[in-house]
Design a protein around this motif. Structure first.
Motif, short mmCIF file in Angstrom:
data_model
loop_
_atom_site.label_atom_id
_atom_site.label_comp_id
_atom_site.label_asym_id
_atom_site.label_seq_id
_atom_site.Cartn_x
_atom_site.Cartn_y
_atom_site.Cartn_z
N GLN A 62 0.89 -1.27 -0.01
CA GLN A 62 -0.11 -0.05 0.01
C GLN A 62 0.85 1.37 -0.07
O GLN A 62 0.60 2.11 -0.78
N THR A 63 1.98 1.33 0.77
CA THR A 63 2.48 2.50 0.91
C THR A 63 3.97 2.38 -0.11
O THR A 63 4.20 3.57 -0.58
N SER A 66 2.54 3.91 -3.38
CA SER A 66 1.73 5.46 -3.16
C SER A 66 2.14 6.57 -3.67
O SER A 66 1.44 7.22 -4.28
N GLN A 69 1.29 6.03 -7.26
CA GLN A 69 -0.16 6.28 -7.29
C GLN A 69 -0.51 7.81 -7.29
O GLN A 69 -1.41 8.38 -7.89
N GLY A 118 -4.05 1.14 -1.23
CA GLY A 118 -3.37 2.20 -1.49
C GLY A 118 -3.78 3.27 -2.32
O GLY A 118 -3.74 4.52 -2.26
N TYR A 121 -6.79 5.08 -0.79
CA TYR A 121 -6.29 6.13 0.40
C TYR A 121 -5.67 7.25 -0.10
O TYR A 121 -6.05 8.20 0.39
N VAL A 122 -4.50 7.17 -0.95
CA VAL A 122 -3.70 8.21 -1.12
C VAL A 122 -4.62 9.12 -2.15
O VAL A 122 -4.71 10.39 -1.95
N GLY A 346 2.37 10.71 -0.86
CA GLY A 346 2.85 9.05 -1.10
C GLY A 346 4.02 8.63 -0.60
O GLY A 346 4.40 7.50 -0.05
N TYR A 349 4.01 8.46 3.11
CA TYR A 349 3.19 7.43 3.36
C TYR A 349 3.98 5.92 3.60
O TYR A 349 3.42 4.93 3.97
#
Length: 407
Positions: A62-63, A66, A69, A118, A121-122, A346, A349
């Motif tokens: 996820q991070t 990021s 993303q 991810g 969220y971001v 990102g 994160y």
């Protein structure tokens, strides 16, 4: 500039609602994972530290993706990007329901789930901070609250289906719900109009990475994420080891009740402390919240054998760490500007991914090696105290000096 004078403000409530629904839909993979661990532990026949790698993969992937993303988010419509993230998140659960080996679980629940959550969220945090430039702490807090509280809706239903029909059915059914609900809400998301931004010096990510203030924030967020994720990923095991997992309070099972209260606290703390920081300052709010987290952890591990205290204090623990997802994004954007905010956040994160490594499998390994949760909690408390002190003694003067040097 007041909220009502901002261009596009009639749309802001609709954007906020749609974004929150997307966050709620994407929150379950992280926050109800602990409900699956006992059954997965028995079914797959693997050790708890190896199993907890799955949880860490969700956060790390996820991070890790990021920043990418965040860059994609500048070129793709938020409805397309966040809708795709919602579908991937739902698909990760549906495919995890068919996993027969640990490697398959890593790939489906861990990697695929991390990519999907991810993106959502971001994308949502960056989008809402653009719609609410005059209240960035509050906006980031509200966005993060949807993620922190969302699993509150699914905790009891998932626990019920796991108990009645097994974890595979729960993953398949709720995975489909996650994907459909998230995609439907994402269809309404739009970028804010140009006039919705305040004048702020914006710096590219390449410059941000060269500043000491960014790396201090990175270290502090990683430290706080470690202590919080220790509890998030190990809650069911902590309850079992203290003999309260199957006890009831007012007719409700202690573990799902604690998880529901935790979701409420983890959600409320984000806009609450974000709003407080908008008024008294970011670093001052960090010191208060992080110090309270340390006190709560000490009290919780001391009284965890009592089901009432286990439930109540677990909520206080979540109240003390969930605000990092509003305080740090707001501080970062306030320091470095808005133009590259999604990519900058990102990068910051990524610190949560580092926290997931220590909070998940390494915490489980330390508990397995020592036979006690005391060393794990001692490390978490030490990290909380250190971060609270750094907020006042290091971050505040360093950020003031940096902003004074800026054009």
């Amino acid at each position: 500039m007041t909220m009502r004078s901002l261009p596009g403000s009639p749309q802001r409530s609709h954007q906020l609602l749609a974004a929150l629904i997307c966050m709620v839909a994407a929150s379950s993979p992280q926050y109800v994972w602990t409900l699956f661990t006992p059954a997965l532990h028995r079914d797959l026949g693997v050790s708890l530290p190896k199993l907890q790698v799955t949880f860490s993969l969700v956060i790390v992937v996820q991070t890790l993706f990021s920043p990418i993303q965040g860059w994609i988010g500048r070129h793709v419509k938020p409805s397309l990007l966040i809708g795709a993230g919602s579908l991937i998140t739902g698909l990760s659960w549906m495919t995890a329901g068919q996993a027969r080996t640990l490697a398959e679980l890593y790939l489906t629940y861990g990697v695929l789930g991390g990519i999907g959550t991810g993106i959502v969220y971001v994308g949502v945090v960056s989008l809402l901070m653009g719609w609410f430039p005059e209240r960035r702490g509050f906006a980031a807090g509200v966005a993060a609250a949807g993620y922190g509280m969302g699993a509150m809706i699914t905790t009891f239903p998932v626990a019920h289906v796991v108990q009645q029909d097994g974890y595979r059915t729960a993953l398949t059914v709720f995975g489909a719900i996650i994907g459909i609900v998230g995609l439907g809400a994402a269809c309404f998301l739009r970028r804010p109009p140009d006039g919705c931004e305040t004048a702020t010096l914006s710096l590219p990510a390449s410059h941000v990475l060269k500043t000491p203030v960014f790396w201090l924030m990175f270290f502090m967020m990683a430290t706080m994420a470690t202590s919080g994720l220790m509890v998030t990923s190990q809650l069911a095991q902590i309850a079992a080891d203290h003999g309260v997992a199957h006890l009831t309070i007012l007719g409700l099972a202690a573990l799902p009740l604690a998880m529901t209260l935790d979701r409420i606290a983890n959600g409320l703390t984000r806009p609450l402390f974000g709003l407080v920081s908008d008024h008294i300052g970011r670093e001052e709010t960090m010191a208060i919240a992080f110090g309270a987290e340390a006190i709560a952890l000490i009290a919780w591990i001391s009284l965890a054998h009592d089901p009432v205290w286990f439930v109540l204090l677990s909520g206080v623990v979540f109240l003390g760490w969930g605000e990092i997802f509003s305080l740090f994004p707001a501080t970062l954007t306030e320091t470095f500007g808005t133009q590259d905010a999604s990519r900058n956040y990102g990068l910051l994160y990524l610190s949560q991914g580092l926290g997931a490594v220590f909070g998940g499998p390494l915490a489980a390994w330390l508990h397995q090696s020592s036979g006690s949760w005391t060393p794990v909690f001692a490390i978490a408390v030490g990290g909380d105290v250190l971060t609270a002190v750094l907020a006042i003694t290091a971050l505040r003067p360093l950020r003031r000096a940096y902003r004074a040097r800026r054009p």
